[in-house]
Design a protein around this motif. Structure first.
Motif, PDB file in Angstrom:
ATOM      1  N   SER A  19     -64.164  43.608 -11.732  1.00 52.93           N
ATOM      2  CA  SER A  19     -63.709  45.178 -12.229  1.00 52.93           C
ATOM      3  C   SER A  19     -62.524  45.034 -13.046  1.00 52.93           C
ATOM      4  CB  SER A  19     -63.487  45.814 -10.768  1.00 52.93           C
ATOM      5  OG  SER A  19     -62.457  45.346 -10.041  1.00 52.93           O
ATOM      6  N   LEU A  20     -62.138  44.002 -13.468  1.00 52.29           N
ATOM      7  CA  LEU A  20     -60.749  43.781 -14.468  1.00 52.29           C
ATOM      8  C   LEU A  20     -61.249  44.422 -15.526  1.00 52.29           C
ATOM      9  CD1 LEU A  20     -59.933  40.089 -13.768  1.00 52.29           C
ATOM     10  CD2 LEU A  20     -58.538  42.084 -13.255  1.00 52.29           C
ATOM     11  N   HIS A  21     -60.386  45.066 -16.220  1.00 53.24           N
ATOM     12  CA  HIS A  21     -60.452  45.943 -17.492  1.00 53.24           C
ATOM     13  C   HIS A  21     -61.093  45.180 -18.660  1.00 53.24           C
ATOM     14  CE1 HIS A  21     -59.636  49.217 -20.038  1.00 53.24           C
ATOM     15  NE2 HIS A  21     -59.005  48.828 -20.783  1.00 53.24           N
ATOM     16  N   LEU A  22     -60.486  43.942 -18.865  1.00 55.91           N
ATOM     17  CA  LEU A  22     -60.966  43.626 -20.100  1.00 55.91           C
ATOM     18  C   LEU A  22     -61.795  42.271 -20.043  1.00 55.91           C
ATOM     19  CD1 LEU A  22     -57.438  43.320 -22.032  1.00 55.91           C
ATOM     20  CD2 LEU A  22     -59.311  44.941 -22.349  1.00 55.91           C
ATOM     21  N   GLU A  23     -62.967  42.232 -20.783  1.00 62.91           N
ATOM     22  CA  GLU A  23     -63.811  41.046 -20.533  1.00 62.91           C
ATOM     23  C   GLU A  23     -63.195  39.632 -20.666  1.00 62.91           C
ATOM     24  OE1 GLU A  23     -67.072  38.752 -20.411  1.00 62.91           O
ATOM     25  OE2 GLU A  23     -67.199  41.030 -20.235  1.00 62.91           O
ATOM     26  N   ILE A  24     -62.025  39.658 -21.735  1.00 65.24           N
ATOM     27  CA  ILE A  24     -61.356  38.240 -21.752  1.00 65.24           C
ATOM     28  C   ILE A  24     -60.983  38.005 -20.188  1.00 65.24           C
ATOM     29  CG2 ILE A  24     -59.317  39.196 -22.666  1.00 65.24           C
ATOM     30  CD1 ILE A  24     -60.901  36.016 -23.502  1.00 65.24           C
ATOM     31  N   TRP A  25     -60.379  39.221 -19.421  1.00 66.23           N
ATOM     32  CA  TRP A  25     -59.803  38.560 -18.195  1.00 66.23           C
ATOM     33  C   TRP A  25     -60.791  38.139 -17.132  1.00 66.23           C
ATOM     34  CZ3 TRP A  25     -56.403  43.756 -17.403  1.00 66.23           C
ATOM     35  CH2 TRP A  25     -55.329  43.633 -18.539  1.00 66.23           C
ATOM     36  N   ARG A  26     -62.043  38.912 -17.286  1.00 65.99           N
ATOM     37  CA  ARG A  26     -62.950  38.667 -16.479  1.00 65.99           C
ATOM     38  C   ARG A  26     -63.428  36.940 -16.726  1.00 65.99           C
ATOM     39  NH1 ARG A  26     -64.476  43.887 -17.712  1.00 65.99           N
ATOM     40  NH2 ARG A  26     -65.956  42.994 -19.227  1.00 65.99           N
ATOM     41  N   SER A  27     -63.668  36.733 -17.929  1.00 65.01           N
ATOM     42  CA  SER A  27     -63.770  35.341 -18.444  1.00 65.01           C
ATOM     43  C   SER A  27     -63.145  34.305 -18.060  1.00 65.01           C
ATOM     44  CB  SER A  27     -64.224  35.435 -19.989  1.00 65.01           C
ATOM     45  OG  SER A  27     -64.603  34.281 -20.454  1.00 65.01           O
ATOM     46  N   GLU A  28     -61.874  34.616 -18.220  1.00 61.39           N
ATOM     47  CA  GLU A  28     -60.799  33.456 -17.928  1.00 61.39           C
ATOM     48  C   GLU A  28     -60.707  33.264 -16.293  1.00 61.39           C
ATOM     49  OE1 GLU A  28     -57.038  34.611 -19.703  1.00 61.39           O
ATOM     50  OE2 GLU A  28     -57.688  34.236 -21.612  1.00 61.39           O
ATOM     51  N   MET A  29     -60.960  34.311 -15.738  1.00 59.26           N
ATOM     52  CA  MET A  29     -61.088  34.278 -14.270  1.00 59.26           C
ATOM     53  C   MET A  29     -62.020  33.503 -13.563  1.00 59.26           C
ATOM     54  SD  MET A  29     -58.041  34.990 -12.839  1.00 59.26           S
ATOM     55  CE  MET A  29     -58.773  34.642 -11.077  1.00 59.26           C
ATOM     56  N   THR A  30     -63.005  33.801 -14.033  1.00 57.80           N
ATOM     57  CA  THR A  30     -64.469  33.271 -13.876  1.00 57.80           C
ATOM     58  C   THR A  30     -64.385  31.669 -14.243  1.00 57.80           C
ATOM     59  OG1 THR A  30     -65.794  35.009 -14.151  1.00 57.80           O
ATOM     60  CG2 THR A  30     -67.014  33.175 -14.107  1.00 57.80           C
ATOM     61  N   ASP A  31     -63.941  30.962 -15.363  1.00 53.71           N
ATOM     62  CA  ASP A  31     -63.600  29.788 -15.674  1.00 53.71           C
ATOM     63  C   ASP A  31     -62.710  29.359 -14.790  1.00 53.71           C
ATOM     64  OD1 ASP A  31     -65.242  30.429 -18.020  1.00 53.71           O
ATOM     65  OD2 ASP A  31     -63.651  30.389 -19.529  1.00 53.71           O
ATOM     66  N   GLU A  32     -61.650  29.909 -14.351  1.00 50.52           N
ATOM     67  CA  GLU A  32     -60.666  29.420 -13.345  1.00 50.52           C
ATOM     68  C   GLU A  32     -61.244  29.075 -12.020  1.00 50.52           C
ATOM     69  OE1 GLU A  32     -57.028  27.713 -12.169  1.00 50.52           O
ATOM     70  OE2 GLU A  32     -57.435  28.549 -14.170  1.00 50.52           O
ATOM     71  N   ILE A  33     -62.012  29.938 -11.572  1.00 53.18           N
ATOM     72  CA  ILE A  33     -62.822  29.792 -10.325  1.00 53.18           C
ATOM     73  C   ILE A  33     -63.520  28.740 -10.350  1.00 53.18           C
ATOM     74  CG2 ILE A  33     -64.427  30.656  -8.789  1.00 53.18           C
ATOM     75  CD1 ILE A  33     -62.929  33.548  -9.519  1.00 53.18           C
ATOM     76  N   ASN A  34     -64.281  28.520 -11.587  1.00 50.06           N
ATOM     77  CA  ASN A  34     -65.513  27.328 -11.653  1.00 50.06           C
ATOM     78  C   ASN A  34     -64.790  26.062 -12.063  1.00 50.06           C
ATOM     79  OD1 ASN A  34     -67.595  29.214 -11.304  1.00 50.06           O
ATOM     80  ND2 ASN A  34     -67.728  29.761 -13.381  1.00 50.06           N
ATOM     81  N   ARG A  35     -63.376  25.971 -12.530  1.00 51.60           N
ATOM     82  CA  ARG A  35     -62.834  24.766 -13.089  1.00 51.60           C
ATOM     83  C   ARG A  35     -62.642  23.836 -11.567  1.00 51.60           C
ATOM     84  NH1 ARG A  35     -57.763  23.103 -12.548  1.00 51.60           N
ATOM     85  NH2 ARG A  35     -56.992  25.028 -11.986  1.00 51.60           N
ATOM     86  N   MET A  36     -62.290  24.403 -10.610  1.00 54.81           N
ATOM     87  CA  MET A  36     -62.182  23.635  -9.469  1.00 54.81           C
ATOM     88  C   MET A  36     -63.560  22.906  -9.026  1.00 54.81           C
ATOM     89  SD  MET A  36     -60.839  22.021  -7.001  1.00 54.81           S
ATOM     90  CE  MET A  36     -59.136  22.183  -7.703  1.00 54.81           C
ATOM     91  N   ASN A  37     -64.573  23.474  -9.239  1.00 58.47           N
ATOM     92  CA  ASN A  37     -65.924  22.861  -8.824  1.00 58.47           C
ATOM     93  C   ASN A  37     -66.258  21.773  -9.807  1.00 58.47           C
ATOM     94  OD1 ASN A  37     -66.371  24.320  -6.142  1.00 58.47           O
ATOM     95  ND2 ASN A  37     -67.196  25.861  -7.276  1.00 58.47           N
ATOM     96  N   GLN A  38     -65.839  21.850 -11.083  1.00 58.67           N
ATOM     97  CA  GLN A  38     -65.916  20.800 -11.986  1.00 58.67           C
ATOM     98  C   GLN A  38     -65.209  19.573 -11.516  1.00 58.67           C
ATOM     99  OE1 GLN A  38     -65.491  23.302 -15.617  1.00 58.67           O
ATOM    100  NE2 GLN A  38     -67.297  24.343 -15.188  1.00 58.67           N
TER     101      GLN A  38
END
Length: 132
Positions: A19-38
């Motif tokens: 529900s974050l306002h900007l697509e770039i924010w959603r993308s960066e947060m998703t990348d940050e969340i996935n980074r740990m599993n990589q």
């Protein structure tokens, strides 16, 4: 645990990110969340410090985006209120005080109060706030 290879986040964090306002924010947060599993499978030994550092980084970034979201939301509601007030003023043009080309403070105040912005904003705001 040295055998730990993935971290699954539970709770409302995924809803908040979505529900974050900007697509770039959603993308960066998703990348940050996935980074740990990589990264996690490549860490040897105690993985706890890396997980704690990652969690701190992810939550700081999310807090920053939530703060920015609230700032943008406040700005948007102010603009919406002003637009509704202006529309009400324009609708009332030509009234007895308007013919002279002068709007009295009283007519401006009445237009602001009766613009309906309190009703509109109250019904629009739930669609714009972050889900937690």
């Amino acid at each position: 645990c040295p055998m730990l290879t993935t971290v699954d986040l539970v709770g409302g964090i995924h809803n908040t990110v979505a529900s974050l306002h900007l697509e770039i924010w959603r993308s960066e947060m998703t990348d940050e969340i996935n980074r740990m599993n990589q990264t996690l499978p490549t860490i040897t030994g105690d993985k706890t410090p890396a997980i704690q550092q990652w969690m701190g980084s992810a939550f700081r970034r999310l807090d920053h985006y939530k703060t920015e979201h609230r700032r943008l939301l406040k700005e948007a509601t102010t603009l919406l209120e002003l637009a509704l007030w202006k529309t009400k003023l324009d609708d009332n043009e030509g009234g007895p005080l308007e013919r002279e080309g002068v709007r009295s403070n009283g007519s401006r105040e009445r237009a602001r109060i009766t613009s309906g912005s309190d009703v509109v904003i109250k019904n629009v705001l739930p669609f714009l706030v972050l889900k937690t």
